[in-house]
Enzyme design. Structure first.
Site, PDB file in Angstrom:
ATOM      1  N   CYS A  92      11.137  -3.274  -5.319  1.00 52.84           N
ATOM      2  CA  CYS A  92      10.562  -1.844  -4.693  1.00 52.84           C
ATOM      3  C   CYS A  92      11.884  -0.986  -4.706  1.00 52.84           C
ATOM      4  CB  CYS A  92       9.641  -1.939  -3.790  1.00 52.84           C
ATOM      5  SG  CYS A  92       8.281  -2.798  -4.107  1.00 52.84           S
ATOM      6  N   HIS A 101       9.342   4.915  -0.835  1.00 52.89           N
ATOM      7  CA  HIS A 101       8.707   3.777  -1.731  1.00 52.89           C
ATOM      8  C   HIS A 101       7.306   3.902  -1.042  1.00 52.89           C
ATOM      9  CE1 HIS A 101       6.922   0.418  -3.462  1.00 52.89           C
ATOM     10  NE2 HIS A 101       6.955  -0.523  -2.632  1.00 52.89           N
ATOM     11  N   ASN A 145       0.699   1.042  -5.341  1.00 52.64           N
ATOM     12  CA  ASN A 145       2.078   0.478  -5.123  1.00 52.64           C
ATOM     13  C   ASN A 145       2.648   0.329  -6.612  1.00 52.64           C
ATOM     14  OD1 ASN A 145       4.409  -1.140  -4.877  1.00 52.64           O
ATOM     15  ND2 ASN A 145       3.962  -2.236  -3.052  1.00 52.64           N
TER      16      ASN A 145
END
Length: 322
Positions: free
Chosen positions: A113, A248, A278
């Protein structure tokens, strides 16, 4: 040595929208449970025949068109991804070929990520050293390929998509923003390998995403704010002067906690996690591109980018908004 600037952004998301109610029909969960714990309402899921390279190319094409550059102008392509199936040719090489770039250096980078902000720093260093003049930096993920759709603790989190940035060289001494920031500020990056197992994609293909959610939440909410402050300090930008914050998009509660600790009350905060879930390495450029497309960030405004996740790794920098 030259400076660098993000001159354009682009993004792509699949057509299919998966809602919380859709997930409630698949596993023991509910819209209220998901929203309370993650802030997520919907996420996009790629079709079976839509690959990481497909999404990366679509996002990169939009960024390239917005930059007003031809594919032949690009001499470096970096794709941040942890979900691409192909080992070789790299996703970056596939994107370059599809766009019609002539002879760029190309490689994939896997830092989960934190991948996009890590790749942006690597490309920034390459341009500053004179190894490239125009770089495409892309974050692209098909996390649905790696999702255990029977695990209610993780399947509610993940989505697919891609975001891209065109990074170009600019002469030193060009137009400066707050604190003297010209384009891309110095990176603050690192990892805590002792906690590497907190987020996992391990085993033979096809691996499944797994994480210790509580450990990641505690780490993120206690560790990230000082890293963000250091990125601002190195860029010479006061936190109060930030025009935007794009972290993120892991969890809305994490985002809000970090912003609250920073005290960045005037900054526009990306909360694309609500609509996109996500998307790992794609989340920062995807959210950033959407804010710019909607006109929510002023051109030239300093924007904090902060990626974090598996490793446990992080990378952040302050950039001038294109």
């Amino acid at each position: 040595m030259t400076s660098t600037r993000i001159v354009a952004l682009g993004h792509h998301q699949p057509e299919r929208v998966l809602t919380n109610d859709d997930l409630a029909a698949m596993v023991d969960t509910s819209d209220a449970w998901i929203r309370q714990r993650t802030g997520i309402a919907t996420r996009r899921i790629a079709a079976d025949d839509e690959s990481v390279a497909d999404m990366a190319t679509a996002a990169a094409g939009k960024a390239l068109a917005s930059a007003g550059l031809a594919p032949a102008d690009i001499d470096l392509v970096v794709v941040a991804t942890s979900s691409a199936i192909d080992r070789s040719p790299s996703t970056a090489a596939q994107v370059a070929a599809r766009l019609g770039a002539t002879a760029p250096a190309s490689y994939d980078l896997n830092n989960a990520c934190a991948g996009f902000t890590t790749a942006l720093a690597a490309a920034d260093h390459s341009v500053r050293a004179g190894a490239a003049r125009h770089a495409l930096v892309i974050g692209a993920e098909k996390m649905s390929d790696l999702t255990d759709w029977t695990d209610r603790s993780t399947c509610v989190l993940l989505g697919d998509g891609a975001g891209a940035a065109v990074l170009s060289a600019v002469p030193d001494g060009g137009t400066e923003g707050p604190g003297g920031l010209q384009g891309v500020g110095p990176v603050v990056w690192g990892s805590d390998p002792t906690r590497a197992d907190a987020v996992r994609l391990t085993g033979a293909w096809q691996p499944r995403f797994a994480q210790d959610g509580q450990a990641v939440f505690r780490w993120a909410t206690t560790t990230l704010a000082p890293i963000a402050e250091e990125a601002c300090r190195r860029a010479g930008v006061a936190v109060a002067d930030l025009g935007g914050i794009v972290t993120h998009q892991a969890n809305l509660r994490i985002i809000e906690s970090v912003v609250r600790q920073l005290g960045a009350t005037e900054a526009v905060v990306a909360k694309d996690v609500v609509d996109s879930g996500n998307t790992s390495a794609a989340s920062v450029p995807l959210a950033f591109s959407k804010l710019v497309e909607r006109g929510e960030l002023a051109p030239g405004a300093p924007v904090l980018l902060l990626g974090f996740g598996g490793g446990l790794s992080w990378a952040g920098q302050v950039v001038s908004c294109p």
